[in-house]
Each structure stands twice: as C-alpha cells, then as structure tokens.
Write a protein that holds these residues in place. Structure first.
Motif, short mmCIF file in Angstrom:
data_model
loop_
_atom_site.label_atom_id
_atom_site.label_comp_id
_atom_site.label_asym_id
_atom_site.label_seq_id
_atom_site.Cartn_x
_atom_site.Cartn_y
_atom_site.Cartn_z
N PRO A 91 2.20 6.64 -8.28
CA PRO A 91 1.46 7.72 -7.45
C PRO A 91 0.48 7.24 -6.25
O PRO A 91 -0.13 6.36 -6.59
N ALA A 92 0.73 7.61 -4.95
CA ALA A 92 0.10 7.38 -3.94
C ALA A 92 -1.36 7.59 -3.97
O ALA A 92 -2.01 6.68 -3.35
N ASP A 93 -1.83 8.46 -4.72
CA ASP A 93 -3.34 8.87 -5.02
C ASP A 93 -3.94 8.10 -6.02
O ASP A 93 -4.99 7.98 -6.15
N ARG A 94 -3.16 6.86 -6.49
CA ARG A 94 -3.81 5.89 -7.62
C ARG A 94 -3.58 4.41 -7.16
O ARG A 94 -2.81 4.02 -6.28
N GLN A 95 -4.78 3.67 -7.35
CA GLN A 95 -4.68 2.35 -6.89
C GLN A 95 -4.14 1.53 -7.76
O GLN A 95 -3.92 0.38 -7.69
N GLU B 108 -6.32 12.24 -17.61
CA GLU B 108 -6.96 11.97 -16.49
C GLU B 108 -5.78 11.66 -15.11
O GLU B 108 -6.22 11.61 -13.93
N GLY B 109 -4.57 11.84 -15.52
CA GLY B 109 -3.67 11.55 -14.48
C GLY B 109 -3.39 9.98 -14.16
O GLY B 109 -2.44 9.71 -13.24
N ALA C 145 0.72 -1.27 0.17
CA ALA C 145 0.09 0.10 -0.06
C ALA C 145 0.72 1.29 -0.01
O ALA C 145 0.33 2.39 -0.53
N ASP C 146 2.04 1.29 0.53
CA ASP C 146 2.72 2.36 0.72
C ASP C 146 3.83 2.40 -0.50
O ASP C 146 4.77 3.27 -0.41
#
Length: 118
Positions: free
Chosen positions: A56-60, A105-106, A50-51
């Motif tokens: 990017p941390a904001d993407r799953q 969309e990033g 998860a880390d």
C-alpha cells in the motif's frame, strides 16, 4: 567483520501491547520482551521505488515473514477471521509461494514459503 543478520524490527503502533499480542497469537512472532528465535535462512533486504504498487502507498514498509507451510498458516489465519490473499501470479518457481495479510493496525505482512533449498 560485517552484518550477520537482522537484529530486530521496530515500528510505531497505536496500541503496542495489543498489537504484540496479535503477532504472538496468530503468527508466533514475539514473546517475552518481543523476542523469538528464528531459523537460519534467506532474508531479503530490498528498498522499493517510492511509487511501487507491491504494498500500500500509505505504508513505508511491508514485513515479509518466512513460513514453512503457507497453506497451513493460511487455513489457521482464515479460521481466526483474518483475511488472507493469495495470487498464483505472486508465486515464483525457484523463489517460493506468497500470501498477504494485514495486522489490526493495517500494516502489510507478506508470508513467504521459500521453494525447497532456499
């Protein structure tokens, strides 16, 4: 009996039609009804911690697409105004060469040119 491959990738988009058109224009992914024929080859299915800082941390998720000539597709994408990142540390003998981009969309996309024989 068992899984024979990935049958699709489904994800949310703010503007699905425009995003689908971007993928088709710049990466050749999609087409009528979002389908395209892929070549047989290695597919990696790998959950990350998860880390992780691998994407990017904001993407799953991060989409990884196999390519046959990373440098040629990099040149085409850059000519279209798309930022392409490469780093020699990402490239791995026996695995291949990598590049990274983001869709409008990033969403992160990794382009992977497997070493010969993969």
């Amino acid at each position: 009996m068992g899984v024979t491959g990935i049958g699709g990738l489904f994800f949310r988009a703010k503007d699905p039609k425009a995003l689908g058109a971007w993928y088709l224009e710049h990466l050749g992914v999609g087409g009528p009804c979002g389908m395209w024929e892929t070549q047989a080859g290695t597919t990696v299915f790998q959950p990350f911690k998860a880390d992780t800082d691998y994407f990017p941390a904001d993407r799953q998720w991060m989409l990884n697409l196999r390519v046959d000539d990373r440098d040629a597709i990099k040149a085409c994408l850059e000519a279209a105004g798309i930022e392409v990142k490469t780093d020699p540390e990402w490239d791995q003998p026996g695995v291949g060469k990598f590049a990274r981009i983001h869709d409008p969309e990033g969403n992160p996309i990794e382009l992977w040119e497997p070493d010969a024989g993969e």
